[in-house]
Design an enzyme around this catalytic site. Structure first.
Site, PDB file in Angstrom:
ATOM      1  CG  ASP A 168      -2.226   0.698   1.000  1.00 54.25           C
ATOM      2  OD1 ASP A 168      -3.253   0.008   0.883  1.00 54.25           O
ATOM      3  OD2 ASP A 168      -2.229   1.955   0.919  1.00 54.25           O
TER       4      ASP A 168
ATOM      5  CE1 TYR B  71     -14.047   1.731  -9.596  1.00 55.78           C
ATOM      6  CE2 TYR B  71     -16.435   1.609  -9.840  1.00 55.78           C
ATOM      7  CZ  TYR B  71     -15.277   1.237  -9.179  1.00 55.78           C
ATOM      8  OH  TYR B  71     -15.339   0.361  -8.119  1.00 55.78           O
TER       9      TYR B  71
ATOM     10  CG  LEU C 121     -21.625   0.009   4.437  1.00 57.44           C
ATOM     11  CD1 LEU C 121     -22.399  -0.560   5.619  1.00 57.44           C
ATOM     12  CD2 LEU C 121     -22.113   1.409   4.100  1.00 57.44           C
TER      13      LEU C 121
END
Ligand SMILES: NC(=O)c1ccc[n+]([C@@H]2O[C@H](COP(=O)([O-])OP(=O)(O)OC[C@H]3O[C@@H](n4cnc5c(N)ncnc54)[C@H](O)[C@@H]3O)[C@@H](O)[C@H]2O)c1
Length: 273
Positions: free
Chosen positions: A49, A171, A205
């Protein structure tokens, strides 16, 4: 009534025992849940990351809970960094068994807009974040997996890749491309024992998704979902685990939509009554 799987569900800690997994975008959101689930299933997880502040504490948390994870800070927008991440994983751990390409989404700087309003720069940024790095990581990972005698690649796409996607053209196009890349790689790599599958989440979420959504919209989307709620990162991570593990040993080239049933909703509800 059957007991529902809950957030407390834990995988068999032997399921991925001895496996080395690299999770691209593994520090936050769905990637974070994937890191936790793969580690709980016994894999050593390399958390790739560019957000050091999230990746390092996550790796420590996994270690504290008895799992194994190491942060690897790199920017997936850089070709050399992608190759170096795979090489480093193989040199540090001896092999690579699982590659989960989770990073992606709409760039923080890109608003939803009709096609005519997209600039080349924002188009490229979104396509790169959702598709190009996957090519780079897979290109580097496949020879390592071949040397190992097999492996599993899991790409996190989106239901946006399965449908027309108003106001999110780059996207949707990138995720559709990722689903196609999944099938192509599955064909190319099948004879080497490498399985390649994709998970397509519905609205899930995470901070990234919530940041763009009003509370009212969130409630409405939940109501429109057959299972009457939005996805949780863990819902998606469990599907990644399925594709990463021997549970799916004879499955390749597939895309599993994990969306609470949204994608099978009948569009002409009420017609003909
Ligand atoms: N959340 C949703 O509603 C939803 C729905 C459908 C599909 N998805 C897909 O699921 C995946 C994860 O989504 P999320 O909501 O968890 O996103 P997120 O933004 O919460 O997490 C993305 C992770 O990738 C990392 N990352 C981003 N750019 C990077 C870069 N250049 N280099 C290295 N790391 C980078 C981030 O730091 C973060 O840890 C994405 O591919 C997204 O398109 C999400």
């Amino acid at each position: 009534m059957h007991a529902r799987l809950t957030e407390a569900w834990e995988p068999d800690p032997q399921l991925l025992g001895g496996r080395i997994a690299l999770v691209a975008g593994g520090a936050q959101g769905i990637g974070q849940a994937t890191t936790r689930v793969l580690a709980a299933a016994g894999a050593t997880v390399v958390v790739l990351d560019n957000d050091r502040e999230s990746a390092e504490p996550l790796a420590r948390e996994v270690e504290r809970s008895g799992g194994s994870a190491v942060p690897l800070i790199a920017d997936l927008r850089e070709e050399a960094a992608c190759k170096a991440a795979i090489d480093r994983t193989v040199s540090d751990f001896g092999h690579l068994d699982i590659l989960a390409n989770v990073a992606g989404g709409m760039s923080k700087h890109a608003q939803w807009r009709p096609l005519r309003e997209w600039t080349t720069d924002t188009w490229d940024a979104i396509v790169h974040l959702n598709l190009r790095y996957v090519f780079w990581l897979c290109r580097a990972a496949v020879p390592a997996m071949e040397a190992r005698g097999g492996g599993a690649i899991v790409n996190v796409a989106s239901i946006a890749g399965a449908f027309g996607c108003p106001n999110q053209a780059p996207y949707g196009a990138a995720k559709a491309g990722l689903i196609n890349l999944t099938k192509t790689l599955a064909l190319e790599c099948g004879p080497s024992g490498i399985r390649v599958n994709a998970v397509s989440p519905g609205v899930t979420l995470t901070q990234a998704a919530l940041g763009t959504m009003h509370e009212q919209t969130r409630a409405e989307l939940g109501r429109l979902t057959p299972l009457q709620r939005l996805g949780r990162p863990d819902d998606i991570a469990r599907a990644v685990l399925f594709f990463a593990s021997p549970l799916s040993d004879f499955v390749t080239g597939q895309t599993l939509l994990v969306d609470g049933g949204v994608s099978v909703t009948f569009p002409y509800e009420g017609l003909g009554r």
